[in-house]
Enzyme design. Sequence first.
Site, PDB file in Angstrom:
ATOM      1  N   LEU A  64      43.811 -39.298   3.154  1.00 39.77           N
ATOM      2  CA  LEU A  64      42.754 -38.577   3.846  1.00 39.77           C
ATOM      3  C   LEU A  64      41.463 -39.379   3.903  1.00 39.77           C
ATOM      4  O   LEU A  64      40.645 -39.199   4.807  1.00 39.77           O
ATOM      5  CB  LEU A  64      42.489 -37.234   3.146  1.00 39.77           C
ATOM      6  CG  LEU A  64      43.693 -36.304   3.009  1.00 39.77           C
ATOM      7  CD1 LEU A  64      43.312 -35.065   2.198  1.00 39.77           C
ATOM      8  CD2 LEU A  64      44.217 -35.907   4.388  1.00 39.77           C
ATOM      9  N   HIS A  65      41.285 -40.262   2.931  1.00 43.65           N
ATOM     10  CA  HIS A  65      40.036 -41.028   2.851  1.00 43.65           C
ATOM     11  C   HIS A  65      40.233 -42.182   1.885  1.00 43.65           C
ATOM     12  O   HIS A  65      40.951 -42.059   0.897  1.00 43.65           O
ATOM     13  CB  HIS A  65      38.903 -40.109   2.352  1.00 43.65           C
ATOM     14  CG  HIS A  65      37.592 -40.806   2.139  1.00 43.65           C
ATOM     15  ND1 HIS A  65      36.821 -41.269   3.170  1.00 43.65           N
ATOM     16  CD2 HIS A  65      36.916 -41.115   1.000  1.00 43.65           C
ATOM     17  CE1 HIS A  65      35.725 -41.827   2.689  1.00 43.65           C
ATOM     18  NE2 HIS A  65      35.759 -41.751   1.380  1.00 43.65           N
TER      19      HIS A  65
ATOM     20  N   ASP B  39      25.801 -32.382  -2.338  1.00 41.91           N
ATOM     21  CA  ASP B  39      26.507 -33.201  -1.349  1.00 41.91           C
ATOM     22  C   ASP B  39      26.964 -32.348  -0.176  1.00 41.91           C
ATOM     23  O   ASP B  39      28.078 -32.499   0.330  1.00 41.91           O
ATOM     24  CB  ASP B  39      27.700 -33.894  -2.001  1.00 41.91           C
ATOM     25  CG  ASP B  39      28.133 -35.158  -1.249  1.00 41.91           C
ATOM     26  OD1 ASP B  39      27.353 -35.636  -0.414  1.00 41.91           O
ATOM     27  OD2 ASP B  39      29.234 -35.657  -1.514  1.00 41.91           O
TER      28      ASP B  39
END
Length: 644
Positions: A235-236, A368
């Site tokens: 995913l990342h 965040d």
Amino acid sequence: MKETLPQLVTYCQADPVFFEPVWRIPDDDNRFPTARRPLPSGWRIGESDLWVVLLPPEIALPEQGWKIHVSGTDADAGTVCDLVVDFCVSRNIAVKFLRSKMAMRLLNNKYAERGGSGKLITLYPVDEDQLSEVLPALAELLRDFTGPYILSDLRYEDSPVYVRYGAFQPMTYTKSDGSPGYAIRTPDGQLVPDKRDPAFTVPEWVSIPEVLRESVAKHGSGTEEEFPWQIEKALHFSNGGGVYLARDEASGGYVVLVEARPHAGLDAGGVDAVTRLAHERDILERLSGLDCVPRLLGYRTIWEHHFLVEEYIEGKTLLDEMFERYPLASPDPSAETLAAYTRWATDILAKVDHALMSVHARGVRFADLHPENIIVRPDGRVALIDFEIASDLTDPQIPGLAAAGFAAPKELSGRAADDYVMNCLRQWIFLPIAPLQDRDPVKLISLTDVITEHFPVPPAFGTRLVRQFSKAKGPLGEDRPAQMFSVENPDWPAIRDSLVAGITASATPDRKDRLFPGDPQQFATGGFTVANGAAGVLWALRQVGAEVPSDYVDWLVTATRRASDPLPGLLNGLHGVAATLESLGRRREAAPERGESPRPGDRLCRGQQQLPPARRLLHRHRAQVPPVGVHRVRGGDTGRARQP
């Protein structure tokens, strides 16, 4: 700039306002003492970008070969540099090392290049015999130290010592898009890519030295430790580790794995990915039971890597969801379309605000909040993800990481900081150009006016945002810059003069790498082109009738003569420079008369004249440059050798 995020981020470290080459970072107060040590007679010392280069006397390094890298932790880096440089000086080995702790954190941060991250020191053995002698001794010297795993290299034994076959001397080839790439030479003399991928590879014509055979066998043998998940997709990726969608082999259900590599992915305070992941585990435990955050399912350490296992939340990120719906992407959205989007957006914002309040009720600051950390479920509910920099509401510390456009001013903390970013999100969902506020906080006000003009938001929506943003300051500390376009009939000559004054104030004719701040691409192309450099700015000044100082034009001429491999072309080459010079009345420099002999270094642009071919450009401001080819190296002088 057509570069990856890690490459672009390096140009954001030295200055809060303008892109600057990485070697200009302000690190004088944390440089490693190793660079100031006395050296034996004949040794030469210089700097190349972020590296201090030490060259022994009467050593001729090969063009390429096996080079040794040493990694180190944030705490031990200075000590490791001392030990390894002592080791190299005693054996007449060429070596380079990162010049400071700040440089080390930069090249090992979360979004650094994964292939080259972790390299603190590079040694250049002259041949395989010296490699075989050096590796065991160096591993023994550093047996009590550790460091981040260098993904592009082969690890030697269980030490912070790594090896890779690659270029010693700077060689480049031209990639398919015309840009330069790092190269090595094949046995028949051809230049091919010097691969720096995050995986160890060896060119097909290179034989593995005997000293590395055991390490190669171990590298390819895998592990006996069971990995209880089946990875479905990544995913990342970041330098700190990956995020994966996986299936639990026991239950068959989907989970999300968040990976952390030890000592890698450092933030501004030197905190590594493993420390942040353990912190995220603790935060998720604290938020257990909330349906707006993922459930914590486990935490495992496998292959030295740490894995946090959490609930997979089905849905799309708010970023993806918004771009699928955003009405201003079409040329003439109807009132009904704008109203429907406004209803959806205000509903989502209310749900995100409620989720944020639930997190705050547990005493946690999210820290965040941005569109990619918000999941919109198929039923419309929202969830917040990625709590690696979350903190206690009472903690005043500024997070070491932040998303552009969604960072609270440093004077805010706790709930107030999250509330500020929540307002950034409110503005972004209607006008997704949030990073402007980091450059100039007055944009928060003017962009809010655009929103209320185009969307049927509630009457108090804009007023509330303006009130919340009114105390923000920009990077230069100004309170409320004038809004030049807020009047019905702007004074265009005054606006022009203001812009010209700003351009003039930013000029640096004393620098060789650029005349004006701008796109980072200019640092790779000489700083003189129309597209990214001085020629484009001077041409624009001339077109609006502004006076162009002669020393600016002199800088442009000198920069083109200094370029070793310029390209043809209007935007990226010498034709554009010639057109600019002619418009400024410098026709002789743009195109000498027929029969006139050009001076050495002149680059001529003329219809009847053949230009130099489009050749490889050497990237002069990369973060990793081999020691051979340092522009100026002097015995016993620690002064900058970076600039020609």
